[in-house]
Design an enzyme around this catalytic site. Structure first.
Site, PDB file in Angstrom:
ATOM      1  N   LYS A 265      69.737  35.830  32.487  1.00  0.00           N
ATOM      2  CA  LYS A 265      68.324  36.100  32.241  1.00  0.00           C
ATOM      3  C   LYS A 265      67.833  35.218  31.101  1.00  0.00           C
ATOM      4  O   LYS A 265      68.486  35.094  30.066  1.00  0.00           O
ATOM      5  CB  LYS A 265      68.123  37.564  31.865  1.00  0.00           C
ATOM      6  CG  LYS A 265      67.643  38.442  32.989  1.00  0.00           C
ATOM      7  CD  LYS A 265      67.294  39.825  32.503  1.00  0.00           C
ATOM      8  CE  LYS A 265      66.666  40.643  33.613  1.00  0.00           C
ATOM      9  NZ  LYS A 265      66.317  41.996  33.178  1.00  0.00           N
ATOM     10  N   GLU A 349      60.799  55.771  43.005  1.00  0.00           N
ATOM     11  CA  GLU A 349      59.676  56.664  42.727  1.00  0.00           C
ATOM     12  C   GLU A 349      59.750  57.959  43.532  1.00  0.00           C
ATOM     13  O   GLU A 349      59.396  59.032  43.034  1.00  0.00           O
ATOM     14  CB  GLU A 349      58.348  55.937  43.006  1.00  0.00           C
ATOM     15  CG  GLU A 349      58.023  54.825  42.039  1.00  0.00           C
ATOM     16  CD  GLU A 349      58.680  53.495  42.385  1.00  0.00           C
ATOM     17  OE1 GLU A 349      58.461  52.513  41.643  1.00  0.00           O
ATOM     18  OE2 GLU A 349      59.412  53.428  43.410  1.00  0.00           O
ATOM     19  N   ARG A 377      54.038  54.954  45.932  1.00  0.00           N
ATOM     20  CA  ARG A 377      55.297  54.965  46.670  1.00  0.00           C
ATOM     21  C   ARG A 377      55.911  56.369  46.729  1.00  0.00           C
ATOM     22  O   ARG A 377      56.862  56.602  47.467  1.00  0.00           O
ATOM     23  CB  ARG A 377      56.279  53.981  46.030  1.00  0.00           C
ATOM     24  CG  ARG A 377      55.675  52.623  45.800  1.00  0.00           C
ATOM     25  CD  ARG A 377      56.690  51.614  45.306  1.00  0.00           C
ATOM     26  NE  ARG A 377      57.343  50.958  46.426  1.00  0.00           N
ATOM     27  CZ  ARG A 377      58.329  50.079  46.300  1.00  0.00           C
ATOM     28  NH1 ARG A 377      58.802  49.784  45.111  1.00  0.00           N
ATOM     29  NH2 ARG A 377      58.851  49.514  47.346  1.00  0.00           N
TER      30      ARG A 377
END
Length: 602
Positions: A265, A349, A377
């Protein structure tokens, strides 16, 4: 840009140039940084091995696809990243034919690839979908639903699993790297196929021993191979030569393949390298010092976080959840303070909502802190698992309204519409930081059914001179009385209504101002008794399903003869750009609304 004729050294130079352009553009405009820096070599490999003119390139979430944009005729446009009339921070087919699908929410990529593979087979074409999905996105249920079918159907799809939780470290070692290269080779892949056929023909008595022997070959990726997918890796995803070698093998297998790639990253920008959540998405910053160019001001998210922590200190029954956005929703500090009471359930979710319903049933006061656009969602779970049985789950809806540079996939303009149709839920909105604290108080104390309150990204503004009052169920508040015209604000719309009223007053035009406060239930008594014949509605929500539509239905039901004018958002998706620029473009900033209302009243 065609890169197929470049050698490895030239591709490495290209990777450095792409990173430099990403860093300078994001430093100027803001955007996603660490994950997209880490994915540069993987994307170069995709473009080198596969055919961008034919093969669907599918990016999960697509915030890591900046290199793809530069390699597909948007190099010169990249300086306008995420600016109004500039290129999007996500893939968009309307922006480029090389963007196969719009993406901004996670975990949709493998489903898209399965659908594309079905179409390719039906059309009898020689194409192969190529997916890049992150280790975070693959935690969501929809990804496994797609993998489940893909392993059964065996469509040729190459899935690059971009694993960037940590850099490739020394413990990986030479032996692991040798085994990885061995597993990626044609000899191993061919031998494994033959060995499986051999095992299938063994007598039943040999089944267990054969199975254990087969597992020796599954050094990594047992889970994926058990689902019927080939697995290669992990490979060094920042080594272009290794990426290209592996993707060529994966392509030639002509079956569903997971290529597990470890990436760093933030690679190329030391300050962002490694697991630093705040470098995922950044505001404009100074490249040399890595400090933000603009000092951050107090935000609604921070006020929510601080006050909920205070209430959690006082009440052990208060618990909460977020779905992979602990910092964005203000839950990070609560999770660190109370790891047994506040949870990050990853990109899930649906699970977040349903699990909190159980806690509500057991007598706890659960807060579900999710962005407006992501709460979509969990819609079925709100209905099926929360509201049918009236469990008092509390939905703290962050990023309501226009959120700016993330654009269409992230604008939080539908939550009023999709929540108000559900029975057994109370919906309201604060207008300022203090009433946000009062909203938390009300939600904790109200246990008849579910509650939902919304608040914007960033700050409330323009209502500091109005005294804040606690919420009373279903009660609106008239901030300025007028018998002719009433501007009705909801949530952040109240501050606009208040500023517009002051602007008009300075020009000798007087109007009233109401803070509606509750969209469900409405304050029927106050609305019925309003003398004003003209109601002007301001809220940061879509017109369809919005506040004005709700008030019009109320007036029709009670035979009230009112002229209702809505300055909510029209029936179209709202593009990306600085929030202030987008509001001006839509004509819903304070100045534009003041001019419109002045003209209307004349």
């Amino acid at each position: 840009m065609d890169i197929k004729d470049k050698n490895i050294q030239e591709l490495e130079v290209l990777a450095d140039e792409i990173r430099e352009k990403i860093i300078t553009s994001v430093a100027k405009n803001g955007g996603h940084l660490s994950s997209t820096l880490g994915a540069v070599e993987l994307i170069i490999g995709m473009h080198y091995v596969f055919d961008k003119e034919r093969d669907p390139f599918i990016f999960d979430v697509s915030h890591q696809a900046y290199a793809h944009k530069m390699l597909t005729d948007r190099w010169d446009k990249f300086d306008r990243l995420r600016q109004i009339d500039g290129i999007s921070g996500y893939t968009r087919p309307s922006e480029s034919k090389y963007d196969y699908f719009s993406a901004g929410h996670s975990s949709t990529s493998i489903s898209i690839a399965v659908g594309a593979a079905k179409a390719i087979k039906l059309k009898n074409e020689n194409r192969i979908p190529v997916v890049m999905i992150g280790d975070g996105s693959i935690t969501a249920g929809i990804a496994y639903e797609a993998l489940n079918e893909l392993g059964f159907r065996k469509y040729p799809v190459v899935i690059i699993l971009n694993d960037n939780e940590m850099s490739i470290g020394k413990p990986t070692g030479a032996i692991s790297k040798y085994l990885t290269r061995f597993k990626a080779g044609k000899f191993y892949q061919g031998f494994k196929d033959k060995f499986k056929k051999f095992l299938d023909n063994l007598p039943k008595d040999f089944e267990y021993a054969a199975k254990k022997f087969e597992e020796l070959f599954a050094i990594n990726g047992i889970f994926f191979e058990e689902m019927g997918l080939e697995y290669i890796g992990p490979i060094d995803g920042n080594n272009i030569e290794e990426v290209i070698e592996t993707l060529k093998i994966a392509k030639d297998l002509n079956k569903p393949v997971i290529v597990h790639a470890k990436t760093i990253k933030g690679k190329g920008y030391k300050q962002a390298e490694g697991y630093y959540e705040h470098w995922h998405g950044v505001s404009p910053f100074d490249i040399q010092t890595a400090k933000p160019l603009k000092k951050s001001s107090l935000s609604a998210t921070k006020v929510f976080s601080n006050y909920l922590q205070k209430k959690a200190d006082e009440n052990p029954k208060i618990v909460g959840v977020t779905a992979a956005m602990p910092s964005g929703t203000g839950m990070k500090e609560l999770i660190e303070t109370y790891p047994d009471r506040f949870w990050d359930v990853a990109i899930a979710e649906q699970h977040a909502v349903t699990s909190m319903a159980s806690l509500a049933k057991e007598g706890f006061r659960p807060f579900v802190a999710i962005y407006s656009t992501f709460l979509q969602r969990g819609f079925d779970e709100i209905i099926h698992d929360v509201c049918i049985d009236k469990y008092p789950v509390i939905f703290a809806i962050d990023r309501a309204g226009i959120v700016g540079q993330d654009g269409e996939t992230h604008q939080g303009v539908f939550d009023i519409g999709y929540l108000k149709i559900i029975p057994n839920i109370t919906i309201f909105a604060p207008r300022c930081f203090k009433t946000l604290e009062y909203a938390i108080d009300f939600a904790i104390n109200y246990t008849d059914n579910a509650t939902a309150f919304r608040y914007p990204r960033g700050a409330f503004d323009g209502v500091d001179d109005i005294p804040a009052t606690p919420f009373v169920l279903g009660k609106a508040e008239i901030l300025k009385q007028n018998d002719e015209v009433m501007i009705i604000g909801y949530g952040k719309g109240v501050s606009k209504a208040h500023q517009i009223a002051k602007n008009l007053s300075n020009e000798g035009i007087e109007v009233g101002v109401m803070d509606l406060r509750f969209i469900k239930p409405l304050d029927e008594e106050t609305l019925k008794n309003l003398k004003a014949k003209t109601w002007i509605v301001i809220s940061d929500n879509a017109k369809i399903g919005g506040v004005a539509e709700t008030l019009q239905a109320f007036c029709n039901q009670h035979l009230l003869n009112k002229e209702i004018i809505s300055y909510e958002y029209d029936d179209k998706f709202i593009p990306h750009g600085q929030t202030s620029d987008v509001e001006k473009m839509l004509g819903v900033d304070v100045k534009s609304l003041t001019d419109k209302i002045k003209q209307l009243l004349k």
